[in-house]
Design a protein around this motif. Structure first.
Motif, PDB file in Angstrom:
ATOM      1  N   GLY A   1      -8.414  42.279   3.530  1.00  0.00           N
ATOM      2  CA  GLY A   1      -7.034  42.723   3.766  1.00  0.00           C
ATOM      3  C   GLY A   1      -7.420  44.322   3.945  1.00  0.00           C
ATOM      4  N   LEU A   2      -6.290  45.219   3.934  1.00  0.00           N
ATOM      5  CA  LEU A   2      -6.662  46.496   4.053  1.00  0.00           C
ATOM      6  C   LEU A   2      -6.615  47.592   2.926  1.00  0.00           C
ATOM      7  N   THR A   3      -5.818  47.132   1.970  1.00  0.00           N
ATOM      8  CA  THR A   3      -5.951  48.071   0.837  1.00  0.00           C
ATOM      9  C   THR A   3      -7.238  48.320   0.114  1.00  0.00           C
ATOM     10  N   PRO A   4      -8.238  47.622  -0.147  1.00  0.00           N
ATOM     11  CA  PRO A   4      -9.508  48.046  -0.572  1.00  0.00           C
ATOM     12  C   PRO A   4     -10.535  48.741   0.139  1.00  0.00           C
TER      13      PRO A   4
ATOM     14  N   SER B   1     -12.238  39.465  10.402  1.00  0.00           N
ATOM     15  CA  SER B   1     -13.011  39.036   9.396  1.00  0.00           C
ATOM     16  C   SER B   1     -13.031  39.938   8.214  1.00  0.00           C
ATOM     17  N   ASN B   2     -12.849  39.451   6.915  1.00  0.00           N
ATOM     18  CA  ASN B   2     -12.824  40.203   5.745  1.00  0.00           C
ATOM     19  C   ASN B   2     -14.428  40.773   5.454  1.00  0.00           C
ATOM     20  N   TYR B   3     -15.354  39.798   6.081  1.00  0.00           N
ATOM     21  CA  TYR B   3     -16.831  40.239   5.930  1.00  0.00           C
ATOM     22  C   TYR B   3     -16.908  41.449   6.898  1.00  0.00           C
TER      23      TYR B   3
ATOM     24  N   ASP C   1       6.417  48.020   1.023  1.00  0.00           N
ATOM     25  CA  ASP C   1       6.570  46.553   1.212  1.00  0.00           C
ATOM     26  C   ASP C   1       6.376  45.710   0.290  1.00  0.00           C
ATOM     27  N   LYS C   2       5.469  46.316  -0.782  1.00  0.00           N
ATOM     28  CA  LYS C   2       5.231  45.086  -1.989  1.00  0.00           C
ATOM     29  C   LYS C   2       6.149  45.524  -3.157  1.00  0.00           C
ATOM     30  N   ALA C   3       6.983  46.326  -3.245  1.00  0.00           N
ATOM     31  CA  ALA C   3       7.815  47.031  -4.220  1.00  0.00           C
ATOM     32  C   ALA C   3       8.382  45.763  -5.001  1.00  0.00           C
TER      33      ALA C   3
ATOM     34  N   GLY D   1       3.483  37.635  -2.333  1.00  0.00           N
ATOM     35  CA  GLY D   1       3.279  37.239  -3.563  1.00  0.00           C
ATOM     36  C   GLY D   1       1.779  36.593  -3.683  1.00  0.00           C
ATOM     37  N   HIS D   2       1.119  36.292  -2.546  1.00  0.00           N
ATOM     38  CA  HIS D   2      -0.015  35.545  -2.432  1.00  0.00           C
ATOM     39  C   HIS D   2      -1.145  36.684  -2.986  1.00  0.00           C
ATOM     40  N   THR D   3      -2.298  35.862  -3.427  1.00  0.00           N
ATOM     41  CA  THR D   3      -3.505  36.687  -3.701  1.00  0.00           C
ATOM     42  C   THR D   3      -4.733  35.888  -3.461  1.00  0.00           C
ATOM     43  N   ALA D   4      -5.998  36.615  -3.088  1.00  0.00           N
ATOM     44  CA  ALA D   4      -6.923  36.001  -2.437  1.00  0.00           C
ATOM     45  C   ALA D   4      -6.450  35.254  -1.336  1.00  0.00           C
ATOM     46  N   SER D   5      -6.746  33.916  -1.061  1.00  0.00           N
ATOM     47  CA  SER D   5      -6.020  33.263  -0.173  1.00  0.00           C
ATOM     48  C   SER D   5      -5.385  32.001  -0.594  1.00  0.00           C
TER      49      SER D   5
ATOM     50  N   VAL E   1     -13.970  37.277  -2.380  1.00  0.00           N
ATOM     51  CA  VAL E   1     -12.852  36.366  -3.008  1.00  0.00           C
ATOM     52  C   VAL E   1     -12.404  35.429  -1.731  1.00  0.00           C
ATOM     53  N   ASP E   2     -12.248  35.771  -0.647  1.00  0.00           N
ATOM     54  CA  ASP E   2     -11.862  34.775   0.196  1.00  0.00           C
ATOM     55  C   ASP E   2     -12.113  35.210   1.632  1.00  0.00           C
ATOM     56  N   GLU E   3     -11.754  34.178   2.641  1.00  0.00           N
ATOM     57  CA  GLU E   3     -12.464  34.700   4.185  1.00  0.00           C
ATOM     58  C   GLU E   3     -11.212  34.031   4.945  1.00  0.00           C
ATOM     59  N   ARG E   4     -11.242  34.707   6.173  1.00  0.00           N
ATOM     60  CA  ARG E   4     -10.582  33.841   7.174  1.00  0.00           C
ATOM     61  C   ARG E   4     -11.528  33.137   8.109  1.00  0.00           C
ATOM     62  N   CYS E   5     -11.007  32.283   8.804  1.00  0.00           N
ATOM     63  CA  CYS E   5     -11.844  31.238   9.544  1.00  0.00           C
ATOM     64  C   CYS E   5     -12.252  31.614  10.832  1.00  0.00           C
TER      65      CYS E   5
END
Ligand code: 6PG
Length: 252
Positions: free
Chosen positions: A44-47, A85-87, A204-206, A151-155, A73-77
């Motif tokens: 994602g973008l935040t980290p 790509s998270n990587y 947007d997450k509040a 409310g999702h986390t990881a994937s 933690v997770d990855e897109r295909c």
């Protein structure tokens, strides 16, 4: 919601510095004993800013990267050089700019066709690196998680199969809403960690954050992050925390 602490920061930059320092502090505690530090990083973008700070001049030489093992933690295909790509994000923000031995970063090969096999291989890499006692789950030292507006986390997205996984440490997850498959660490593995830190920023997450931290327990994936024998922290920026009544500003 599991016992947790909430820290609210004025903005993403302050929050990212605090997260980078938390990484450094926890790593030093482990490395000082000559042990290896095991961390799992989200996409994602935040980290991204936190990763840039970890690789930056200010922390240069303060983290013994040769004794740090990094997992995803997770990855897109998608291929590792794809914009989604998270990587790729982690590589450009951290790996390309810090003296991290390439073999110390464990990439999720989620572009490969047989995702079940990729998941098994990744679980094997975790087992070899972390050497969990018989029958126990690998215990990551730190896991950095994000949270989506749903409310999702990881994937681990609402209503998806992987959210119900009780055994596998890593598995594919079909996210119909996005029309894509992901590879993700599961709740049993994430909740076996010693420390979990959520990084959540943006207005947007509040509303979702209010539900997750102050709403009825249970339903949202982020609410299912409840370390069995570990700490749980929420690092928030002001915009994300603006609907929370349980935290007073300046909770640092
Ligand atoms: C991913 C992430 C995911 C992320 C949240 C928040 O692959 O997208 O691992 O869980 O942490 O979607 O994403 P942002 O930080 O971009 O808001």
């Amino acid at each position: 919601m599991a016992k947790h602490d909430v820290k609210v920061f004025s903005n993403l930059e302050e929050m990212s510095w605090a997260a980078a320092c938390a990484f450094e502090d926890l790593a030093r505690l482990k490395l000082i004993d000559g042990k290896t530090f095991y961390a799992a990083l989200s996409g994602g973008l935040t980290p991204r800013l936190m990763y840039q700070i970890l690789a930056g001049r200010a922390l240069l030489g303060r983290i013994e990267w040769q004794n740090v093992q990094l997992f995803q933690v997770d990855e897109r295909c998608v291929p590792p050089d794809h914009p989604d790509s998270n990587y790729r994000m982690i590589r450009e923000a951290l790996l390309d700019n810090a003296d991290i031995p390439p073999e110390n970063f464990h990439r999720m090969h989620a572009e490969e066709p047989d995702l079940e096999q990729v998941a098994r291989n990744y679980a094997e890499e975790l087992a070899v690196a972390l050497e969990p006692q018989n029958g126990l789950r690998p215990r990551l030292d730190i896991v950095f998680l994000g949270m989506g507006p749903d409310g999702h986390t990881a994937s681990l997205f609402p209503g998806t199969e992987a959210l119900e996984e009780q055994n596998a440490w890593v598995r594919p997850n079909l996210v119909e809403r996005l029309g894509m498959r992901r590879l993700t660490m599961t709740l049993p593995l994430l909740n076996a960690a010693a420390h979990v830190i959520f990084l959540v920023a943006g207005a947007d997450k509040a509303e979702t954050l209010r539900k997750v931290l102050e709403g009825p327990p249970g339903g949202l994936p982020a609410q299912k992050i409840q370390p069995v024998d570990g700490s749980l922290s929420w690092f928030l920026d002001e915009a994300a925390a603006r609907k929370l009544s349980s935290v007073s500003r300046g909770d640092q």
